[in-house]
Motif scaffolding. Structure first.
Motif, mmCIF file in Angstrom:
data_model
loop_
_atom_site.group_PDB
_atom_site.id
_atom_site.type_symbol
_atom_site.label_atom_id
_atom_site.label_comp_id
_atom_site.label_asym_id
_atom_site.label_seq_id
_atom_site.Cartn_x
_atom_site.Cartn_y
_atom_site.Cartn_z
ATOM 1 N N ALA A 19 0.825 -1.196 0.000
ATOM 2 C CA ALA A 19 0.000 0.000 0.000
ATOM 3 C C ALA A 19 0.862 1.251 0.000
ATOM 4 N N GLN A 20 1.973 1.217 0.752
ATOM 5 C CA GLN A 20 2.850 2.369 0.783
ATOM 6 C C GLN A 20 3.556 2.545 -0.551
ATOM 7 N N ALA A 21 3.925 1.420 -1.162
ATOM 8 C CA ALA A 21 4.674 1.485 -2.412
ATOM 9 C C ALA A 21 3.762 1.688 -3.612
ATOM 10 N N GLN A 22 2.461 1.607 -3.394
ATOM 11 C CA GLN A 22 1.477 1.722 -4.480
ATOM 12 C C GLN A 22 1.646 0.605 -5.505
ATOM 13 N N ASP A 23 2.280 -0.476 -5.100
ATOM 14 C CA ASP A 23 2.494 -1.608 -6.006
ATOM 15 C C ASP A 23 1.331 -2.581 -5.852
ATOM 16 N N ILE A 24 0.161 -2.145 -6.287
ATOM 17 C CA ILE A 24 -1.067 -2.918 -6.094
ATOM 18 C C ILE A 24 -1.198 -3.965 -7.190
ATOM 19 N N PRO A 25 -1.447 -5.235 -6.855
ATOM 20 C CA PRO A 25 -1.623 -6.253 -7.897
ATOM 21 C C PRO A 25 -2.930 -6.040 -8.645
ATOM 22 N N ALA A 26 -2.868 -6.032 -9.978
ATOM 23 C CA ALA A 26 -4.075 -5.896 -10.792
ATOM 24 C C ALA A 26 -4.933 -7.149 -10.644
ATOM 25 N N MET A 27 -6.251 -6.953 -10.585
ATOM 26 C CA MET A 27 -7.171 -8.081 -10.426
ATOM 27 C C MET A 27 -8.251 -8.021 -11.489
ATOM 28 N N ASP A 28 -8.630 -9.201 -11.990
ATOM 29 C CA ASP A 28 -9.658 -9.238 -13.021
ATOM 30 C C ASP A 28 -11.045 -9.140 -12.404
ATOM 31 N N LYS A 109 -19.989 -10.149 -13.738
ATOM 32 C CA LYS A 109 -20.122 -8.699 -13.915
ATOM 33 C C LYS A 109 -20.717 -8.472 -15.309
ATOM 34 N N PRO A 110 -22.034 -8.490 -15.447
ATOM 35 C CA PRO A 110 -22.647 -8.361 -16.772
ATOM 36 C C PRO A 110 -22.413 -6.986 -17.379
ATOM 37 N N GLU A 111 -22.396 -6.949 -18.698
ATOM 38 C CA GLU A 111 -22.238 -5.665 -19.390
ATOM 39 C C GLU A 111 -23.491 -4.810 -19.252
ATOM 40 N N HIS A 112 -24.642 -5.463 -19.144
ATOM 41 C CA HIS A 112 -25.908 -4.740 -18.997
ATOM 42 C C HIS A 112 -26.806 -5.536 -18.064
ATOM 43 N N LEU A 113 -27.361 -4.882 -17.071
ATOM 44 C CA LEU A 113 -28.307 -5.530 -16.168
ATOM 45 C C LEU A 113 -29.110 -4.453 -15.450
ATOM 46 N N GLN A 114 -30.401 -4.653 -15.362
ATOM 47 C CA GLN A 114 -31.222 -3.752 -14.560
ATOM 48 C C GLN A 114 -31.228 -4.287 -13.138
ATOM 49 N N TYR A 115 -30.383 -3.696 -12.317
ATOM 50 C CA TYR A 115 -30.242 -4.158 -10.936
ATOM 51 C C TYR A 115 -31.424 -3.682 -10.093
ATOM 52 N N SER A 116 -31.832 -4.544 -9.175
ATOM 53 C CA SER A 116 -32.796 -4.163 -8.147
ATOM 54 C C SER A 116 -32.543 -5.031 -6.931
ATOM 55 N N LYS A 226 -7.150 -1.036 -11.396
ATOM 56 C CA LYS A 226 -6.025 -1.070 -12.334
ATOM 57 C C LYS A 226 -5.977 -2.379 -13.120
ATOM 58 N N GLY A 227 -7.020 -3.193 -12.989
ATOM 59 C CA GLY A 227 -7.042 -4.482 -13.652
ATOM 60 C C GLY A 227 -7.538 -4.419 -15.086
ATOM 61 N N PRO A 228 -7.518 -5.557 -15.790
ATOM 62 C CA PRO A 228 -7.910 -5.594 -17.199
ATOM 63 C C PRO A 228 -9.393 -5.350 -17.432
ATOM 64 N N ASP A 229 -10.207 -5.526 -16.380
ATOM 65 C CA ASP A 229 -11.656 -5.360 -16.516
ATOM 66 C C ASP A 229 -12.154 -4.146 -15.738
ATOM 67 N N ALA A 230 -11.284 -3.155 -15.577
ATOM 68 C CA ALA A 230 -11.622 -1.990 -14.754
ATOM 69 C C ALA A 230 -12.903 -1.307 -15.223
ATOM 70 N N LYS A 231 -13.092 -1.176 -16.528
ATOM 71 C CA LYS A 231 -14.275 -0.488 -17.034
ATOM 72 C C LYS A 231 -15.547 -1.282 -16.744
ATOM 73 N N LEU A 232 -15.474 -2.592 -16.881
ATOM 74 C CA LEU A 232 -16.642 -3.433 -16.613
ATOM 75 C C LEU A 232 -17.013 -3.396 -15.138
ATOM 76 N N VAL A 233 -16.017 -3.482 -14.274
ATOM 77 C CA VAL A 233 -16.271 -3.419 -12.836
ATOM 78 C C VAL A 233 -16.842 -2.053 -12.466
ATOM 79 N N ALA A 234 -16.265 -0.996 -13.024
ATOM 80 C CA ALA A 234 -16.746 0.361 -12.738
ATOM 81 C C ALA A 234 -18.191 0.540 -13.192
ATOM 82 N N TRP A 235 -18.537 -0.045 -14.332
ATOM 83 C CA TRP A 235 -19.905 0.078 -14.840
ATOM 84 C C TRP A 235 -20.898 -0.615 -13.907
ATOM 85 N N ASN A 236 -20.554 -1.813 -13.449
ATOM 86 C CA ASN A 236 -21.429 -2.510 -12.517
ATOM 87 C C ASN A 236 -21.522 -1.757 -11.200
#
Length: 333
Positions: A19-28, A109-116, A226-236
């Motif tokens: 955490a101090q080094a900011q060397d965070i492992p990327a996660m899918d 992590k679906p690309e589209h879903l109407q969550y409730s 910082k992972g390969p699916d950052a946009k998908l995770v952010a969207w969900n």
């Protein structure tokens, strides 16, 4: 994959230094390299024309007492953060089910879903049905408290006892806070990094007190960012923020039927969208020492326990003070 998993596990054990080094492992998107405390299983769900999977852990006690409890996670945490809670419940004979809701943890992590919350409750019921479990105690934390409330309202004959740990939804933010679009939530999620995540959790979750043990859960979110699916995770994340903001349970607490335990950390000040409110309104939001007693009076057959000097995560920040009333409540005392 094995070498990658071992390396990630090593890195996660060195979280304070990382955490101090900011060397965070990327996660899918599905945390394939992040090790959970118990074996992970999945069920398949057909939802809105999509085949999705829901991950869960199922802890079987060495000496069963015949009771089952399901633990429902918060917005910014995977089910893995129930590790200590599940272990203690298992020691006391409880079978412990810990799902990752769709959109969270190791689940799809679906690309589209109407969550409730109704959808998540249905998914949770489908999981219990697949395991042939007809009666449970339910423990929900934060967003999981909102889901636990909705689940209990939808399936009152299934829930024997309800425990709400610093649940969000004790007030209706949409009447106090300006609406924020999903697109704006999404842009905010794309901008996340470890520093921002830690600051938010330090201020909002832990009452300004940070310990190295808390890094693990901040780094999971930072690894996603910082992972390969950052946009998908952010969207969900954006979709589920909108679900939380627009689907209050605030007006329905009077309809809860099972005996209920409400646990409140007195330093908790969590409120969705607080930053969008005026300074005057912001000061009134997320006041758990006030909200807790108000809601406990509205829930029939409700007992409230407060924990001083603790924020939004009693089961992590003050585990002994958290688990004692939980076990007593589950045993009927």
């Amino acid at each position: 994959m094995l070498i990658r998993s071992i390396l990630t596990a090593f890195l996660l054990n060195a979280l304070p230094a990382l955490a101090q080094a900011q060397d965070i492992p990327a996660m899918d998107a599905e945390l394939t390299t992040f090790q959970y405390p118990y074996p992970v299983h999945t069920i398949q769900l057909q939802i809105q024309g999509q085949r999705l999977h829901m991950a869960y852990m199922d802890l079987q006690p060495a000496k069963p007492n015949g009771k089952t409890i399901i633990l429902l996670h918060g917005k910014n945490f995977p089910a893995a953060y129930w590790d200590s809670t599940a272990a203690k419940l298992g020691e006391n004979g409880y079978r412990v089910i810990m799902p990752d809701q769709v959109g969270f943890g190791k689940s799809s992590k679906p690309e589209h879903l109407q969550y409730s919350f109704q959808l998540l409750a249905q998914n949770t019921k489908a999981l219990l049905d697949s395991l042939h479990i007809s009666n449970v105690a339910v423990l929900g934390h934060s967003m999981g408290g909102m889901l636990a409330t909705r689940f209990t309202l939808m399936y009152p004959d299934v829930v024997e006892r309800l425990i709400l740990e610093d649940p969000i939804g004790l007030e209706d933010w949409k009447i106090k806070v300006p609406y924020q679009s999903i697109d704006k939530w999404y842009q905010g999620e794309l901008a996340q990094d470890y520093g921002k995540i830690k600051k938010y959790q330090l201020d909002g979750y832990y009452g300004g007190q940070w310990k190295p043990a808390y890094d693990k859960w901040a780094i999971v979110l930072a690894g996603w960012a910082k992972g390969p699916d950052a946009k998908l995770v952010a969207w969900n994340n954006a979709l589920t923020y909108d679900m939380i903001f627009t689907q209050p349970v605030y007006y329905e607490f009077e309809n809860i039927k099972p005996p209920t335990l409400l646990i409140i950390g007195l330093k908790d000040r969590t409120a969705l969208g607080k930053a969008n409110a005026s300074e005057e309104v912001r000061k009134t939001l997320g006041n758990y020492p006030v909200l807790g007693p108000q809601i406990s009076k509205r829930i029939p057959n409700c007992k409230m326990v407060t924990i001083p000097d603790v924020g939004h995560l009693p089961h992590i920040q003050a585990f002994p003070q958290f688990i004692q009333p939980v076990l007593a409540f589950l045993s009927g005392s």
